[in-house]
Design a protein around this motif. Structure first.
Motif, PDB file in Angstrom:
ATOM      1  N   GLN A 114      36.654  40.776  33.738  1.00 36.70           N
ATOM      2  CA  GLN A 114      36.218  41.602  32.611  1.00 36.70           C
ATOM      3  C   GLN A 114      36.765  43.026  32.687  1.00 36.70           C
ATOM      4  O   GLN A 114      36.932  43.678  31.669  1.00 36.70           O
ATOM      5  N   SER A 115      37.043  43.516  33.892  1.00 38.81           N
ATOM      6  CA  SER A 115      37.494  44.896  34.048  1.00 38.81           C
ATOM      7  C   SER A 115      38.964  45.088  33.660  1.00 38.81           C
ATOM      8  O   SER A 115      39.406  46.207  33.463  1.00 38.81           O
ATOM      9  N   LYS A 116      39.717  44.010  33.548  1.00 37.28           N
ATOM     10  CA  LYS A 116      41.144  44.101  33.193  1.00 37.28           C
ATOM     11  C   LYS A 116      41.309  44.294  31.692  1.00 37.28           C
ATOM     12  O   LYS A 116      40.432  43.958  30.897  1.00 37.28           O
ATOM     13  N   GLU A 117      42.466  44.810  31.298  1.00 35.66           N
ATOM     14  CA  GLU A 117      42.756  45.022  29.883  1.00 35.66           C
ATOM     15  C   GLU A 117      42.879  43.680  29.157  1.00 35.66           C
ATOM     16  O   GLU A 117      43.286  42.683  29.740  1.00 35.66           O
ATOM     17  N   ILE A 118      42.551  43.693  27.881  1.00 36.33           N
ATOM     18  CA  ILE A 118      42.586  42.465  27.078  1.00 36.33           C
ATOM     19  C   ILE A 118      43.997  41.884  27.030  1.00 36.33           C
ATOM     20  O   ILE A 118      44.178  40.678  27.149  1.00 36.33           O
ATOM     21  N   ALA A 119      45.010  42.724  26.878  1.00 35.35           N
ATOM     22  CA  ALA A 119      46.401  42.233  26.815  1.00 35.35           C
ATOM     23  C   ALA A 119      46.769  41.508  28.104  1.00 35.35           C
ATOM     24  O   ALA A 119      47.443  40.470  28.082  1.00 35.35           O
ATOM     25  N   TYR A 120      46.340  42.039  29.223  1.00 37.97           N
ATOM     26  CA  TYR A 120      46.602  41.417  30.525  1.00 37.97           C
ATOM     27  C   TYR A 120      45.936  40.048  30.605  1.00 37.97           C
ATOM     28  O   TYR A 120      46.549  39.058  31.007  1.00 37.97           O
ATOM     29  N   ARG A 121      44.669  39.985  30.188  1.00 37.29           N
ATOM     30  CA  ARG A 121      43.930  38.722  30.243  1.00 37.29           C
ATOM     31  C   ARG A 121      44.549  37.692  29.303  1.00 37.29           C
ATOM     32  O   ARG A 121      44.654  36.516  29.635  1.00 37.29           O
ATOM     33  N   ARG A 122      44.978  38.137  28.128  1.00 34.56           N
ATOM     34  CA  ARG A 122      45.619  37.212  27.177  1.00 34.56           C
ATOM     35  C   ARG A 122      46.917  36.658  27.744  1.00 34.56           C
ATOM     36  O   ARG A 122      47.226  35.481  27.559  1.00 34.56           O
ATOM     37  N   SER A 123      47.690  37.494  28.426  1.00 37.42           N
ATOM     38  CA  SER A 123      48.967  37.017  28.975  1.00 37.42           C
ATOM     39  C   SER A 123      48.721  35.959  30.050  1.00 37.42           C
ATOM     40  O   SER A 123      49.473  34.987  30.146  1.00 37.42           O
ATOM     41  N   ARG A 124      47.671  36.116  30.839  1.00 39.33           N
ATOM     42  CA  ARG A 124      47.337  35.103  31.846  1.00 39.33           C
ATOM     43  C   ARG A 124      46.963  33.784  31.182  1.00 39.33           C
ATOM     44  O   ARG A 124      47.366  32.709  31.628  1.00 39.33           O
ATOM     45  N   ILE A 125      46.187  33.869  30.108  1.00 43.26           N
ATOM     46  CA  ILE A 125      45.746  32.660  29.397  1.00 43.26           C
ATOM     47  C   ILE A 125      46.941  31.971  28.750  1.00 43.26           C
ATOM     48  O   ILE A 125      47.102  30.756  28.855  1.00 43.26           O
ATOM     49  N   ARG A 126      47.805  32.755  28.064  1.00 41.29           N
ATOM     50  CA  ARG A 126      48.992  32.171  27.431  1.00 41.29           C
ATOM     51  C   ARG A 126      49.875  31.489  28.462  1.00 41.29           C
ATOM     52  O   ARG A 126      50.384  30.396  28.238  1.00 41.29           O
ATOM     53  N   SER A 127      50.029  32.132  29.585  1.00 47.74           N
ATOM     54  CA  SER A 127      50.855  31.553  30.639  1.00 47.74           C
ATOM     55  C   SER A 127      50.273  30.244  31.136  1.00 47.74           C
ATOM     56  O   SER A 127      50.995  29.268  31.332  1.00 47.74           O
ATOM     57  N   LYS A 128      48.994  30.208  31.334  1.00 41.40           N
ATOM     58  CA  LYS A 128      48.341  28.986  31.814  1.00 41.40           C
ATOM     59  C   LYS A 128      48.485  27.873  30.772  1.00 41.40           C
ATOM     60  O   LYS A 128      48.746  26.721  31.125  1.00 41.40           O
ATOM     61  N   LEU A 129      48.344  28.212  29.501  1.00 48.90           N
ATOM     62  CA  LEU A 129      48.498  27.209  28.446  1.00 48.90           C
ATOM     63  C   LEU A 129      49.936  26.697  28.380  1.00 48.90           C
ATOM     64  O   LEU A 129      50.167  25.512  28.149  1.00 48.90           O
ATOM     65  N   ARG A 130      50.894  27.571  28.580  1.00 48.05           N
ATOM     66  CA  ARG A 130      52.301  27.166  28.554  1.00 48.05           C
ATOM     67  C   ARG A 130      52.667  26.345  29.779  1.00 48.05           C
ATOM     68  O   ARG A 130      53.609  25.567  29.750  1.00 48.05           O
ATOM     69  N   GLY A 131      51.933  26.543  30.863  1.00 44.55           N
ATOM     70  CA  GLY A 131      52.283  25.910  32.122  1.00 44.55           C
ATOM     71  C   GLY A 131      51.850  24.473  32.261  1.00 44.55           C
ATOM     72  O   GLY A 131      52.053  23.864  33.300  1.00 44.55           O
ATOM     73  N   ALA A 132      51.290  23.900  31.235  1.00 47.59           N
ATOM     74  CA  ALA A 132      50.843  22.510  31.318  1.00 47.59           C
ATOM     75  C   ALA A 132      52.019  21.576  31.084  1.00 47.59           C
ATOM     76  O   ALA A 132      52.860  21.816  30.230  1.00 47.59           O
ATOM     77  N   GLY A 133      52.115  20.506  31.867  1.00 50.39           N
ATOM     78  CA  GLY A 133      53.164  19.518  31.655  1.00 50.39           C
ATOM     79  C   GLY A 133      54.239  19.568  32.718  1.00 50.39           C
ATOM     80  O   GLY A 133      54.067  20.132  33.788  1.00 50.39           O
ATOM     81  N   VAL A 134      55.391  18.994  32.391  1.00 54.12           N
ATOM     82  CA  VAL A 134      56.514  18.898  33.314  1.00 54.12           C
ATOM     83  C   VAL A 134      57.188  20.263  33.431  1.00 54.12           C
ATOM     84  O   VAL A 134      57.381  20.962  32.434  1.00 54.12           O
ATOM     85  N   THR A 135      57.556  20.632  34.637  1.00 53.37           N
ATOM     86  CA  THR A 135      58.223  21.912  34.861  1.00 53.37           C
ATOM     87  C   THR A 135      59.693  21.797  34.480  1.00 53.37           C
ATOM     88  O   THR A 135      60.427  20.994  35.043  1.00 53.37           O
TER      89      THR A 135
END
Length: 179
Positions: free
Chosen positions: A65-86
């Protein structure tokens, strides 16, 4: 007051009771609409605010919660993109989501190595620790990777005046994109 009453046929405006009722209900209805819109915003990563914690929990990320919203969103986007075959495209996509800029990936298959070059920005990209963690999660264990970070050189800075540079340290100068 005109927002709700304007939704009804004109003859209702002649009724004092109806006008009073709509005047009393309007603030509550408007607040409900705002709450609905706020809730719908939480369903998309790009517009979520207080709902980011649910995205993080669902994806197995720590809630920060203490991190900036943009930072948290980038982590979430990355995790969503990281699903599947590399794939190369997947690694580029994940790296770009953390660096907020273009990334070039160079493969060295005989060495089981990749170079990730941040070409869309000058200097150290933000969230490097999280990028490394995300890559560890999606990369096959036998591959290693190296980051290539673009900095300014003396040749680039020589094109600028002392007035532009005098209040900066070399660390600041080498990491600034000059236009």
């Amino acid at each position: 007051m005109r927002a709700l009453i304007s939704r009804y046929p004109d003859f209702y405006a002649g009724s004092a009771e109806f006008v009073d009722l709509q005047t009393a209900l309007e603030p509550e209805v408007l607040e409900l609409w705002r709450a609905r819109d706020g809730l719908l915003d939480q369903l998309a990563v790009e517009t979520a605010t207080w709902g980011l914690q649910y995205w993080e929990k669902t994806l197995g990320l720590s809630v920060e919660q203490s991190k900036e919203i943009a930072y948290r969103r980038s982590r979430i986007r990355s995790k969503l993109r990281g699903a599947g075959v590399t794939t190369v495209a997947l690694i580029e996509s994940v790296a770009e989501s953390f660096s907020n800029g273009e990334v070039e990936l160079t493969e060295f298959p005989l060495q089981f190595r990749l170079e990730i070059k941040f070409v869309g920005s000058v200097g150290m990209p933000p969230n490097m620790e999280d990028l490394t963690a995300a890559l560890r999660e999606i990369m096959p264990a036998h591959l290693r990777w190296e980051y290539v970070i673009v900095y300014n050189t003396w040749g680039v800075t020589a094109q600028h005046t002392w007035a532009e540079l005098r209040n900066r340290t070399w660390d600041q100068v080498k990491g600034v994109a000059w236009t």
